[in-house]
Motif scaffolding. Structure first.
Motif: not given
Length: 250
Positions: A9-12, A14-21, A44-45, A49-54
């Protein structure tokens, strides 16, 4: 038995990468402590998981009982039995607490009579040492930070989650409130999956999680047990964290 898993899982935000793999799994009965330095992406993790708008999942997937949560509406994720407690509970001006509790009980206790539901509400307020006058107040409006978090725990208790995501519920609570939190988590831990963030590693020592996930440098740096908590208390996060240094002199 419920099964939860995160794969590559990788999460951004507001277009900034916060978590990777990010990859790990859990099953009913697991209590996972999520630790790491400030700004590591722990919150952020849970929001991802909850599909927060951010948050925006850029790659990988999240599964609960083999069902993908990726891009699923937040209310649908909650309906699967997943409950999230934010470190800063929001105020819902205009929405009374009783309205939210009625909706929870409508979903969770359809077969119970009105009197049975009133008894459940009163007993739960007693469990968390809250005055049921809060029922007629707007959610988290005009109450202390500690009361807000106890109110969030009360709603969680009524929703009987299969997967509980907790972000720093202990921050700002007095010693009596911390005991209530521990009592509740001890009560549900065998029948639920718990993922909890806290910077108070001594509180985690009391809670005795069976797994510890250390997040730093945008990824999982280490997965261990209670010994990892002891090591972090002793040594800090320095050995797990790398810093980018930029020359600010021209």
């Amino acid at each position: 038995m419920d099964v939860f898993s995160i794969k590559s899982l990788s999460i951004n935000v507001f277009n900034k990468n916060i978590l990777h793999d990010i990859t790990f799994s859990a099953k009913t009965g697991d209590f996972i402590a999520i630790v790491g330095p400030n700004g590591a992406g722990k919150s952020t993790l849970l929001k991802g998981i909850m599909n927060h708008y951010s948050t925006k999942i850029k790659s990988g997937d999240i599964f609960f009982n083999k069902k993908s949560l990726k891009n699923l509406d937040t209310y649908k994720i909650a309906r699967l039995g997943i409950h999230y407690i934010d470190q800063n509970p929001i105020e819902l001006d205009g929405v009374k607490l009783i309205e939210i509790i009625r909706e929870i009980l409508k979903i969770k206790n359809k077969k119970k009579s009105f009197l049975e539901q009133i008894k459940i509400i009163n007993n739960t307020f007693d469990d968390f040492e809250l005055n049921n006058n809060l029922l007629e107040q707007y959610v988290n409006v005009g109450i202390s930070g500690g009361q807000k978090k106890k109110s969030e725990m009360l709603q969680c208790s009524l929703s009987t989650p299969k997967l509980l995501l907790i972000d720093e519920i202990d921050a700002g609570l007095d010693i009596d409130a911390l005991k209530l939190v521990k009592k509740y988590l001890d009560k549900i831990r065998k029948a639920s999956i718990i993922l909890m963030i806290s910077h108070d590693l001594n509180f985690f020592k009391n809670l005795k999680p069976n797994k510890v996930i250390l997040i730093a440098n945008k990824s999982i740096e280490k997965i261990g047990n209670k010994n990892l908590i002891e090591k972090i208390i002793s040594e800090g996060y320095k050995s797990y964290t790398t810093y980018e240094h930029k020359n600010i002199c021209k």
